[in-house]
Design an enzyme around this catalytic site. Structure first.
Site, PDB file in Angstrom:
ATOM      1  CG  ASP A  41      -0.211  -0.110   2.539  1.00 23.93           C
ATOM      2  OD1 ASP A  41       1.019  -0.326   2.517  1.00 23.93           O
ATOM      3  OD2 ASP A  41      -0.865   0.023   3.590  1.00 23.93           O
ATOM      4  CG  HIS A 244      19.440   6.220 -20.510  1.00 20.54           C
ATOM      5  ND1 HIS A 244      18.224   6.365 -21.125  1.00 20.54           N
ATOM      6  CD2 HIS A 244      20.130   7.334 -20.825  1.00 20.54           C
ATOM      7  CE1 HIS A 244      18.196   7.516 -21.776  1.00 20.54           C
ATOM      8  NE2 HIS A 244      19.345   8.120 -21.615  1.00 20.54           N
ATOM      9  CG  ASP A 261      22.701  12.337 -18.124  1.00 22.71           C
ATOM     10  OD1 ASP A 261      22.045  13.347 -17.799  1.00 22.71           O
ATOM     11  OD2 ASP A 261      22.509  11.733 -19.204  1.00 22.71           O
ATOM     12  CG  ASP A 272      19.394  15.888 -19.945  1.00 24.88           C
ATOM     13  OD1 ASP A 272      20.172  15.205 -19.255  1.00 24.88           O
ATOM     14  OD2 ASP A 272      18.965  15.514 -21.061  1.00 24.88           O
ATOM     15  CG  HIS A 356      23.745   8.977 -27.539  1.00 21.46           C
ATOM     16  ND1 HIS A 356      23.978  10.313 -27.799  1.00 21.46           N
ATOM     17  CD2 HIS A 356      24.716   8.601 -26.658  1.00 21.46           C
ATOM     18  CE1 HIS A 356      25.026  10.721 -27.100  1.00 21.46           C
ATOM     19  NE2 HIS A 356      25.501   9.699 -26.412  1.00 21.46           N
ATOM     20  CG  HIS A 360      16.826  15.075 -25.695  1.00 17.79           C
ATOM     21  ND1 HIS A 360      16.369  15.815 -24.625  1.00 17.79           N
ATOM     22  CD2 HIS A 360      17.922  14.408 -25.239  1.00 17.79           C
ATOM     23  CE1 HIS A 360      17.149  15.581 -23.564  1.00 17.79           C
ATOM     24  NE2 HIS A 360      18.099  14.737 -23.913  1.00 17.79           N
ATOM     25  CG  HIS A 367      14.123  12.168 -23.621  1.00 15.76           C
ATOM     26  ND1 HIS A 367      14.198  10.863 -23.264  1.00 15.76           N
ATOM     27  CD2 HIS A 367      15.386  12.667 -23.481  1.00 15.76           C
ATOM     28  CE1 HIS A 367      15.454  10.564 -22.925  1.00 15.76           C
ATOM     29  NE2 HIS A 367      16.179  11.648 -23.050  1.00 15.76           N
ATOM     30  CD  GLU A 389      22.039  14.089 -24.667  1.00 17.30           C
ATOM     31  OE1 GLU A 389      22.446  13.199 -23.914  1.00 17.30           O
ATOM     32  OE2 GLU A 389      20.871  14.508 -24.646  1.00 17.30           O
ATOM     33  CE1 TYR A 393      28.466   7.548 -23.365  1.00 14.72           C
ATOM     34  CE2 TYR A 393      28.169   7.702 -25.751  1.00 14.72           C
ATOM     35  CZ  TYR A 393      27.926   8.180 -24.475  1.00 14.72           C
ATOM     36  OH  TYR A 393      27.145   9.305 -24.316  1.00 14.72           O
ATOM     37  NE  ARG A 411      25.081  11.369 -21.761  1.00 15.77           N
ATOM     38  CZ  ARG A 411      25.068  10.120 -21.322  1.00 15.77           C
ATOM     39  NH1 ARG A 411      25.599   9.145 -22.032  1.00 15.77           N
ATOM     40  NH2 ARG A 411      24.515   9.815 -20.149  1.00 15.77           N
ATOM     41  CD  GLU A 413      22.442  15.851 -21.638  1.00 17.59           C
ATOM     42  OE1 GLU A 413      22.767  15.048 -20.742  1.00 17.59           O
ATOM     43  OE2 GLU A 413      21.353  15.791 -22.241  1.00 17.59           O
TER      44      GLU A 413
HETATM   45  N1  GLY Z   1      19.500  12.169 -19.313  1.00 17.37           N
HETATM   46  C1  GLY Z   1      18.974  11.524 -20.442  1.00 17.37           C
HETATM   47  C2  GLY Z   1      19.439  12.130 -21.679  1.00 17.37           C
HETATM   48  O1  GLY Z   1      20.430  12.834 -21.674  1.00 17.37           O
HETATM   49  O2  GLY Z   1      18.828  11.998 -22.700  1.00 17.37           O
HETATM   50 MN    MN Z   2      19.821  14.566 -22.676  1.00 16.71          MN
HETATM   51 MN    MN Z   3      21.325  13.647 -19.941  1.00 19.00          MN
END
Ligand code: GLY
Ligand code: MN
Ligand code: MN
Length: 454
Positions: A41, A244, A261, A272, A356, A360, A367, A389, A393, A411, A413
């Protein structure tokens, strides 16, 4: 009594804007997200459906917005009734009268009257905007309402009321940020940047990823953020190769890099940011080579963001930039032109090391909503927010690559607002230059004194 998070007039203005894009005589039905069970619950922390918040500012679960522009009462909220017993357990609810007054809507009803009232409210509408396929139970409820509408229409020959998706409709409003929203985004980005800096200062070998994750939450909440904008990634060493990564539970190892991230959600707008740096505060030669390469690509991409540019252009630029870096350090070999052959990025050689896209839309959802076309060729416009970003890798198991580069995921970003003549980097204050990082990393690692078992 609690107050709305944001001035309700903002939401009235948004509904007025939305009305201009809706089909004449149509209605919009938006439902709050259901509460999700965590165990028995106990529920997961609740966060309102973004579109619902965007149009009402109302944060409670079990609520529904019905918006019928041009009708006698255009904005209706169905909400939980006041229930002193429930409030003893769960705390304050606005209730039917409280919600009407606080959120300045035309009428409010108890949520348990939805299925009885809604068919009559929309029976004469030309169409209903509702976004299917998010929650099965809600779709079932709406199907029941639509069956009743058809019955109410009887032999009029009207048949079923047409259903249209509200997501792209509202998404087109959300994709261009108003001045108010731009300021909210700046706040979310500032909080996120400051928290990242505190993590840089606290990083040292031996600390667990989860300790840094906890510190990020502390730093953003201390600055007024309600929550993280998405699942924070704190990835030491080879964990950063998982795009991720979700576990955040390993000890940080001397000599390896860390990728973080993480973004703060402030008033339903999120940052982000990703930053990557050496855990011990000093880039090794191989780390420096790769990092400098990604940084150069990232900065060139940031410079390219302006009205008219497309994600497609940026993806192509990223493919070329990363290919050049990979050639330079000897991870890719051969003819540049050949390596870049392929209709989609996935067919190009670099993609193995950066599977990737370049970024975005960013806003209330990490996103964020807004059409970008399947080939991502929609031109950027002033007022849009997006991430840039690029990354590289290299798996620890990739024996095709020189050993010195293995187990590194990088990365970088940033979060940009497109302006009429270029862009504003809303996360520019979050350090990414090597010298700045090296002087910050570990400068507050005393924070863990006595709190961490080695
Ligand atoms: N943190 C997820 C992305 O960078 O898309
Ligand atoms: Mn992102
Ligand atoms: Mn990110």
């Amino acid at each position: 009594m609690r107050k709305p998070l944001v001035d309700p007039k903002i939401f009235q203005k948004r509904r007025d804007q939305l009305a201009k894009t809706m089909q004449d005589g149509s209605a919009l039905v938006l439902m709050s997200h259901p509460e999700m069970i965590r165990n028995y619950d106990v529920h997961h922390p609740y966060r309102q459906n973004t579109d619902m918040f965007y149009l009402t500012g109302f944060e409670e679960s079990q609520s529904v917005l019905v918006f019928i522009p041009g009708s006698e009462n255009p904005t209706t909220l169905f909400v939980k009734k006041k229930d002193p017993t429930m409030e003893t357990w769960e705390g304050f609810h606005f209730g039917v009268d409280g919600a009407k007054e606080a959120f300045q809507v035309d009428q409010t009803f108890p949520i348990d009257e939805l299925e009885e009232r809604l068919p009559k409210m929309i029976v004469d509408c030309s169409a209903v905007y509702y976004s299917q396929n998010h929650h099965y139970g809600q779709d079932e409820k709406i199907n029941g309402v639509l069956r009743k509408v058809r019955a109410l229409r009887g032999r009029s020959g009207e048949g079923n009321i047409p259903l249209m998706d509200s997501y792209p409709l509202i998404g087109e409003l959300r994709v261009i940020k108003s001045e108010f929203e731009q300021n909210e985004m700046r706040s979310a980005c500032k909080i996120s940047s400051e928290a990242h800096i505190e993590l840089m200062r606290a990083t040292r070998p031996g600390i667990n990823e989860r300790a840094l994750h906890g510190l990020f939450i502390k730093e953003i909440k201390q600055r007024g953020a309600a929550r993280e904008g998405y699942g924070t990634i704190v990835a030491g060493g080879n964990n950063a190769v998982t795009l991720h990564y979700v576990f955040n539970d390993c000890d940080l190892v001397d000599g390896e890099m860390i990728l973080i991230d993480a973004g703060a959600e402030y008033h339903y707008y999120t940052g982000d940011i990703t930053r990557t740096y050496p855990i011990n505060g000093e880039f090794s030669a191989a780390q420096r080579k790769l990092y400098e390469g990604v940084l150069k690509v990232q900065k060139n991409l940031v410079d390219a963001v302006k009205p008219g540019t497309t994600f497609k252009d940026l993806n192509e630029q990223m493919a070329e930039g990363l290919t050049d870096i990979l050639l330079e350090v000897g991870i890719l070999k051969g003819d540049r032109k050949k390596l870049l052959e392929g209709k989609t990025n996935a067919e190009k050689a670099y993609f193995k090391f950066c599977p990737h896209g370049v970024g975005h839309f960013l806003g209330s959802d990490v996103h964020d909503a807004g059409k970008s076309k399947k080939d991502r060729s929609r031109p950027l416009e002033a007022g849009m927010c997006l991430t840039i970003e690029p990354g590289l890798y290299i798996s620890k198991d990739d024996t095709d690559v020189a050993a010195e580069f293995r187990g590194i995921g990088i990365r970088i970003e940033d979060n940009l607002l497109v302006t009429p003549d270029g862009n504003e980097n809303m996360t520019a204050k979050c350090p990414k230059e090597i010298d700045d990082l090296e002087s910050l990393i570990g400068s507050n690692s005393d924070i863990w004194a006595g709190a961490v078992t080695e």
